[in-house]
Design a protein around this motif. Structure first.
Motif, short mmCIF file in Angstrom:
data_model
loop_
_atom_site.label_atom_id
_atom_site.label_comp_id
_atom_site.label_asym_id
_atom_site.label_seq_id
_atom_site.Cartn_x
_atom_site.Cartn_y
_atom_site.Cartn_z
N UNK A 34 0.86 -1.19 0.00
CA UNK A 34 0.00 0.00 0.00
C UNK A 34 0.89 1.24 0.00
N UNK A 35 0.69 2.16 -0.93
CA UNK A 35 1.56 3.35 -1.02
C UNK A 35 1.63 4.12 0.29
N UNK A 36 2.84 4.30 0.79
CA UNK A 36 3.06 5.10 1.98
C UNK A 36 2.91 4.38 3.29
N UNK A 37 2.34 3.15 3.27
CA UNK A 37 2.09 2.50 4.55
C UNK A 37 3.37 2.18 5.31
N UNK A 38 4.40 1.72 4.62
CA UNK A 38 5.62 1.35 5.34
C UNK A 38 6.23 2.55 6.06
N UNK A 39 6.15 3.73 5.44
CA UNK A 39 6.67 4.94 6.11
C UNK A 39 5.80 5.29 7.31
N UNK A 93 -2.10 17.30 10.82
CA UNK A 93 -2.31 17.43 12.26
C UNK A 93 -1.25 16.66 13.04
N UNK A 94 -1.01 15.40 12.65
CA UNK A 94 -0.01 14.58 13.34
C UNK A 94 1.37 15.20 13.20
N UNK A 95 1.71 15.63 12.00
CA UNK A 95 3.03 16.20 11.76
C UNK A 95 3.24 17.48 12.56
N UNK A 96 2.21 18.32 12.64
CA UNK A 96 2.35 19.58 13.38
C UNK A 96 2.52 19.33 14.87
N UNK A 97 1.81 18.35 15.39
CA UNK A 97 1.96 18.03 16.81
C UNK A 97 3.37 17.51 17.08
N UNK A 98 3.88 16.65 16.20
CA UNK A 98 5.24 16.15 16.38
C UNK A 98 6.25 17.29 16.30
N UNK A 99 6.08 18.20 15.35
CA UNK A 99 7.00 19.33 15.23
C UNK A 99 6.95 20.23 16.46
N UNK A 100 5.78 20.31 17.09
CA UNK A 100 5.67 21.11 18.32
C UNK A 100 6.35 20.42 19.50
N UNK A 101 6.36 19.08 19.50
CA UNK A 101 6.97 18.34 20.61
C UNK A 101 8.50 18.31 20.52
N UNK A 102 9.05 18.45 19.32
CA UNK A 102 10.51 18.37 19.17
C UNK A 102 11.24 19.42 20.01
N UNK A 103 10.89 20.71 19.93
CA UNK A 103 11.59 21.69 20.78
C UNK A 103 11.36 21.45 22.27
N UNK A 104 10.22 20.88 22.65
CA UNK A 104 9.98 20.58 24.06
C UNK A 104 10.96 19.52 24.56
N UNK A 149 12.25 13.67 15.41
CA UNK A 149 12.57 14.29 14.12
C UNK A 149 12.43 13.27 12.99
N UNK A 150 12.92 12.05 13.23
CA UNK A 150 12.83 11.00 12.21
C UNK A 150 11.37 10.66 11.93
N UNK A 151 10.57 10.55 12.99
CA UNK A 151 9.15 10.22 12.82
C UNK A 151 8.44 11.28 11.99
N UNK A 152 8.69 12.56 12.28
CA UNK A 152 8.06 13.64 11.52
C UNK A 152 8.51 13.64 10.07
N UNK A 153 9.80 13.36 9.84
CA UNK A 153 10.32 13.34 8.46
C UNK A 153 9.66 12.24 7.64
N UNK A 154 9.45 11.08 8.25
CA UNK A 154 8.83 9.97 7.53
C UNK A 154 7.40 10.29 7.10
N UNK A 158 6.32 12.97 5.87
CA UNK A 158 6.34 13.71 4.61
C UNK A 158 6.29 12.77 3.41
N UNK A 159 6.66 11.51 3.62
CA UNK A 159 6.68 10.54 2.52
C UNK A 159 5.35 9.80 2.37
N UNK A 160 4.40 10.08 3.25
CA UNK A 160 3.10 9.40 3.20
C UNK A 160 2.17 10.21 2.31
N UNK A 161 1.62 9.60 1.25
CA UNK A 161 0.71 10.32 0.36
C UNK A 161 -0.67 10.49 0.97
#
Length: 430
Positions: free
Chosen positions: A27-32, A95-106, A198-203, A205-208
């Motif tokens: 399934x496209x994007x599932x592995x990421x 939504x998920x990506x923004x929450x992760x990006x907010x948690x990184x500086x914390x 950071x790795x989780x948030x970057x991955x 971006x690869x999910x369609x």
């Protein structure tokens, strides 16, 4: 029709059903998405461990450790419904990506405070609450995102892998946090979790765009009062959802509060910390084994798996409370972990499939509130242990839990039926 519209339009089932893991990972994007979810779980469990370890160094108070543990689940109790409403109105990936990006500086702020020696006990409380918000968003946004990415036919396998990944991440996060603290320093535990985030948030971006998502109107107004009424109607309409919520509350009140008491039982067999750690990891091993087996099967009687898994977990807890030797105690928790895997794998899926496509976030928000009963259960079992003794408290809790699960299932037998096709239909006018 645009490309994004084509992606978001539900596709008809293929003429030849396939439940293999190979089909799932095609399934496209599932592995990421799968790896991103595992890494995100790891950051939360690792954060809980490093914070608990830090508190042990700062104060040595077991009460404070219980408090920070409860704070991780508090957002589910107080914010589950609102998070579900928001999830149904927004693009879940963003939504998920923004929450992760907010948690990184914390995470890195905690690293800086620890490294500079400026950290104080009270600072761990908002930090753990922030991690709990991440767990809430994982439940109400990332899990329906997984469902909408793989579709109804492969959802059973995908949710089983999600639950198994969560169990594995609990073990890996604790080990990774401990290794970083031991070899690099206390602050490294927080920095390591920040890098993983950071790795989780970057991955992500690869999910369609998910293929089975329902188009959303970003300009639609959100009425919390109207959504509250809609969630009540949803619960009344779906006896399967009511049964899922009832069993979830029972498990969180009477099952999962045993975890902090495992070291006390282990101490009765041996003072060896390694053996105590092995006993604590037994349930995780059972979860992983059962999850791997379930992920290779077509899971059509999902409610039955959910109910039986709950009973197996509680029965394992009862056997653990009466085990006369270490080996039997280990086996009992291993079996309990297998039951937990069956329970956890089907829990979110049952809630999603009990709702229409536009109500998935709300259904999981209500489920999150039910999961929020866990801190109450932990306090209740802890108080019982003070009054009755550790083993007696665990025995009583398991017996009451089994009675509660049986009562819910007998009163709401729709839970045991095969997954209805009507659960997959969009809401009228959606």
């Amino acid at each position: 029709m645009t490309t994004d519209e084509a992606r978001s339009t539900p596709r008809p089932a293929d003429p030849v059903p396939s439940y293999s893991l190979r089909a799932l990972f095609r399934v496209p994007g599932y592995r990421y998405l799968c790896v991103s979810s595992f890494v995100w779980h790891t950051t939360r469990w690792g954060g809980l461990f490093t914070t608990s370890y830090l508190l042990a160094q700062l104060s040595g108070s077991p009460i404070l450790n219980q408090v920070v543990g409860a704070l991780v689940f508090l957002p589910m109790l107080v914010g589950g419904f609102v998070a579900g409403v928001i999830s149904d109105r927004l693009d879940r990936r963003k939504l998920v990506r923004r929450v992760q990006l907010a948690l990184i500086p914390i995470q890195f702020a905690m690293f800086g405070l620890v490294q500079s020696g400026l950290v104080e006990i009270w600072m761990t409380f908002p930090f753990m609450f922030a991690l709990g918000i991440g767990g809430l968003v994982n439940m109400t946004a990332q899990r329906p995102l997984i469902y909408e990415t793989v579709g109804p036919r492969l959802a059973g396998q995908a949710m089983t892998i999600e639950a198994t990944a969560q169990a594995g991440s609990a073990m890996f996060g604790t080990l990774a946090g401990g290794a970083l603290i031991d070899h690099v320093g206390m602050g490294a535990g927080f920095a390591g979790m920040g890098l993983l985030l950071c790795i989780s948030a970057a991955l992500l971006w690869l999910v369609p765009s998910p293929r089975y998502a329902t188009p959303r109107d970003p300009d639609a107004r959100v009425s919390i009062a109207a959504q509250a009424a809609a969630s009540i109607r949803l619960a009344r309409r779906s006896r399967r959802l009511m049964a899922t919520l009832g069993v979830t509350v029972a498990m969180n009140l009477f099952m999962f509060g045993y975890i902090p008491l495992v070291p006390l039982v282990a101490h009765e067999f041996s003072t060896d910390a390694v053996l105590a750690g092995a006993l604590g990891a037994a349930a995780g091993g059972g979860q992983i084994l059962c999850g791997v087996v379930l992920s290779t099967r077509p899971l059509l009687r999902r409610g039955l798996i959910f109910a039986v898994g709950s009973m197996v977990a509680l029965l394992g807890l009862f056997c653990f409370s009466t085990a006369p030797v270490f080996e039997l105690a280990f086996l009992a928790l291993f079996v309990a972990g297998m039951g937990q895997a069956a329970f956890g794998s089907m829990q979110s899926l049952l809630a999603i499939e009990s709702a229409h496509a536009t109500e998935r976030g709300v259904a999981l928000g209500v489920l999150s509130t039910a999961i929020g009963a866990m801190p109450i259960g932990m306090v209740a079992i802890g108080a019982s242990a003070e009054l009755l003794g550790t083993r007696n408290a665990l025995m009583l809790s398991s017996l009451v839990g089994m009675a509660a699960v049986v009562t819910v299932v007998l009163r709401l037998r729709d839970l045991l039926s095969a997954t209805p096709e009507t659960a997959l239909r969009p809401a009228p006018g959606a």
